[in-house]
Design a protein around this motif. Structure first.
Motif, mmCIF file in Angstrom:
data_model
loop_
_atom_site.group_PDB
_atom_site.id
_atom_site.type_symbol
_atom_site.label_atom_id
_atom_site.label_comp_id
_atom_site.label_asym_id
_atom_site.label_seq_id
_atom_site.Cartn_x
_atom_site.Cartn_y
_atom_site.Cartn_z
ATOM 1 N N UNK B 138 0.863 -0.895 0.103
ATOM 2 C CA UNK B 138 -0.128 0.076 0.063
ATOM 3 C C UNK B 138 0.816 1.193 -0.094
ATOM 4 N N UNK B 139 0.617 2.028 -0.921
ATOM 5 C CA UNK B 139 1.418 3.398 -1.163
ATOM 6 C C UNK B 139 0.859 4.756 -0.107
ATOM 7 N N UNK B 140 1.769 5.143 0.230
ATOM 8 C CA UNK B 140 1.212 6.543 1.265
ATOM 9 C C UNK B 140 0.702 7.634 0.549
ATOM 10 N N UNK B 141 0.324 8.615 1.337
ATOM 11 C CA UNK B 141 -0.490 9.523 0.560
ATOM 12 C C UNK B 141 0.326 10.739 0.862
ATOM 13 N N UNK B 142 1.006 11.363 -0.470
ATOM 14 C CA UNK B 142 1.850 12.678 -0.208
ATOM 15 C C UNK B 142 0.887 13.807 0.403
ATOM 16 N N UNK B 143 -0.353 13.685 -0.082
ATOM 17 C CA UNK B 143 -0.926 14.875 0.463
ATOM 18 C C UNK B 143 -1.064 14.688 2.043
ATOM 19 N N UNK B 144 -1.353 13.642 2.328
ATOM 20 C CA UNK B 144 -1.363 13.505 3.845
ATOM 21 C C UNK B 144 -0.107 13.812 4.605
ATOM 22 N N UNK B 145 0.710 13.187 4.048
ATOM 23 C CA UNK B 145 2.195 13.701 4.595
ATOM 24 C C UNK B 145 2.373 15.115 4.737
ATOM 25 N N UNK B 146 2.057 15.992 3.744
ATOM 26 C CA UNK B 146 2.206 17.391 3.766
ATOM 27 C C UNK B 146 1.352 18.057 4.585
ATOM 28 N N UNK B 147 0.173 17.412 4.901
ATOM 29 C CA UNK B 147 -0.688 17.973 5.811
ATOM 30 C C UNK B 147 -0.168 17.762 7.206
ATOM 31 N N UNK B 148 0.548 16.881 7.545
ATOM 32 C CA UNK B 148 1.067 16.344 8.806
ATOM 33 C C UNK B 148 2.319 17.298 8.829
ATOM 34 N N UNK B 149 2.969 17.590 7.981
ATOM 35 C CA UNK B 149 4.135 18.701 8.050
ATOM 36 C C UNK B 149 3.652 19.920 8.422
ATOM 37 N N UNK B 150 2.367 20.309 7.606
ATOM 38 C CA UNK B 150 1.909 21.666 7.830
ATOM 39 C C UNK B 150 1.475 21.804 9.193
ATOM 40 N N UNK B 151 0.512 20.733 9.831
ATOM 41 C CA UNK B 151 0.248 20.651 11.063
ATOM 42 C C UNK B 151 1.298 20.618 12.396
ATOM 43 N N UNK B 152 2.242 20.024 12.045
ATOM 44 C CA UNK B 152 3.479 20.122 13.089
ATOM 45 C C UNK B 152 4.105 21.483 13.069
ATOM 46 N N UNK B 154 2.611 24.138 12.958
ATOM 47 C CA UNK B 154 1.739 25.298 13.521
ATOM 48 C C UNK B 154 2.263 25.377 14.917
ATOM 49 N N UNK B 155 2.600 24.001 15.501
ATOM 50 C CA UNK B 155 2.814 23.956 16.987
ATOM 51 C C UNK B 155 1.536 23.905 17.696
ATOM 52 N N UNK B 156 0.475 23.928 16.957
ATOM 53 C CA UNK B 156 -1.020 24.003 17.779
ATOM 54 C C UNK B 156 -1.466 22.512 17.876
ATOM 55 N N UNK B 157 -2.479 22.479 18.641
ATOM 56 C CA UNK B 157 -3.419 21.431 18.929
ATOM 57 C C UNK B 157 -4.352 21.233 17.646
ATOM 58 N N UNK B 158 -3.776 20.294 16.754
ATOM 59 C CA UNK B 158 -4.774 20.266 15.412
ATOM 60 C C UNK B 158 -5.738 18.932 15.417
#
Lengths: 241, 175
Positions: B138-152, B154-158
């Protein structure tokens, strides 16, 4: 340069696929009938009774072997078809699993990963080619494997009959009790040697006589065992009578 | 497998980068975050979708101060040929032929002798901020990985499925 016509070669392979039924049927027909003749000759003194019993045994054996071969091949084909259906459904849903599986198989057969990748990628441009190659390489499944149950059954039944006639015919023709069984066994021995030799010839072996000797040895053992069992149970027949 | 908070094992390995052989050291990566994605093999049929996917999203990750590093057990020559086959890859593809880096991150599949499809995002202190792995098929989602990076970043509670623009969770909580 000599060329091989693939269509002709394919037809030859299809014909050769019946060789199992032919060899098995002839061998079983010869051995069973020779065994019956030996066993009954040890237990029953009347020549005509022995021949009649052997004839009945031949008819029953041919029908049983034919039906058995048909049912066996049919069951095998049905199971394989069901498996193929599952494999194809899975492949349609997840083609990459087929691609990865085929790639691994090609690597195991000596292609570099890079070369195997290119082959599989090329095959992937024609889904049917990818499917059939994957079935053959990954699962060892192909059209030929599915067989032809009806043909298998008929071939097996006829082969058994042909085999059975070999010891039966001289036994029936030679009524002199001294020579009947000997003639039957001699014909059996020649036929079994011939079947073994024929199999060796088909397999392009140089030591074809070795195959013949192997078949012959098995026949002698079976005949000796059958005769011994007949002798052993003959007192039971006397008691029952 | 390493989990968030674990220190990331350092590396200094040969890699293929922009069609040539180079070296890549974790200590020398200056970006705020480092995205390390392990994949099983070059010349396969699932991995390229990820390798190309991350390459296409390179600018978006760079905009998030994130360096992408790909790793597999293949050697540099294989990586070079593979990258050429894929039309060029602009992030380092690390060669880990012994699987030592994959073992250090706890994602080496000893049966298949390849790295699992595992993703690690390292923070500024080079500690694991995020880790995940999925089955080999099963391949990973690049979009999801980018979302995680953006969330990280922020330093906020996402909250779940957070994306930029969506409200953050309550502040002042230790998480």
């Amino acid at each position: 340069m000599a060329t091989v016509d693939p269509a002709e070669k394919r037809r030859l392979f299809e014909r050769l696929s019946s060789i199992r039924e032919i060899v098995f049927g002839v061998q079983d027909g010869v051995l069973t009938t020779a065994g019956v003749l030996c066993g009954l000759s040890g237990a029953v003194s009347q020549h005509s009774q022995v021949a009649l019993a052997a004839l009945a045994s031949t008819a029953a054996g041919a029908l049983s072997m034919g039906a058995g071969a048909y049912l066996g091949a049919r069951a095998e084909a049905e199971v394989l078809r069901a498996e193929l259906h599952l494999v194809r459904a899975d492949a349609a849903e997840k083609p990459y699993t087929v691609q990865e599986g085929l790639l691994d198989e090609l690597c195991k057969e000596g292609l570099s990963r890079e070369a195997a990748f290119r082959v599989v990628r090329l095959l992937s441009t024609a889904p049917r080619a990818l499917e059939s190659t994957a079935e053959a390489k990954m699962f060892g499944l192909g059209g030929a494997v599915l067989g032809k149950p009806a043909l298998d059954g008929v071939v097996m039944g006829i082969a058994f009959l042909v085999g059975a006639v070999v010891p039966l015919l001289p036994y029936m023709l030679i009524t002199a009790q001294r020579y009947d069984l000997g003639a039957a066994l001699l014909a059996t021995a020649f036929t079994l040697f011939g079947v073994g030799y024929f199999e060796g010839w088909l397999a392009h072996r140089s030591d074809r006589w070795r195959s013949g000797i192997r078949f012959l040895t098995i026949a002698l053992i079976a005949a000796a065992a059958g005769y011994a069992i007949g002798l052993a149970i003959s007192p039971l027949g006397a008691t029952a009578g | 497998m390493l989990k968030p908070g674990d220190p990331a094992p350092p590396f200094d390995l040969e890699c293929a980068l922009d069609g040539r052989t180079a070296r890549c050291s974790l200590a020398k990566i200056p970006s705020e975050l480092v995205l390390i994605f392990f994949y099983p093999r070059d010349f396969s049929f699932i991995c390229p979708t990820e390798v190309i996917g991350f390459n296409k999203a390179l600018k978006e990750f760079a905009a998030e101060e994130t360096t992408i590093v790909g790793v597999s057990i293949d050697n540099v020559d294989s990586h070079l040929r593979w990258a050429r086959e894929l039309g060029g890859i602009a992030y380092p593809m690390l060669a880990d032929p012994e699987g030592s880096l994959a073992r250090a991150y706890g994602i080496f599949d000893e049966n298949e002798k390849v790295a699992l499809r595992a993703t690690f995002i390292l923070d500024r202190r080079r500690k694991v901020a995020y880790s995940s792995s999925c089955p080999l098929n099963i391949g990973r989602s690049v979009i999801e990985t980018l979302r995680i990076v953006r969330a990280l970043r922020t330093g906020q509670l996402c909250p779940a499925d957070w994306t930029p623009g969506v409200e953050f969770g309550p502040t002042g909580r230790d998480f």
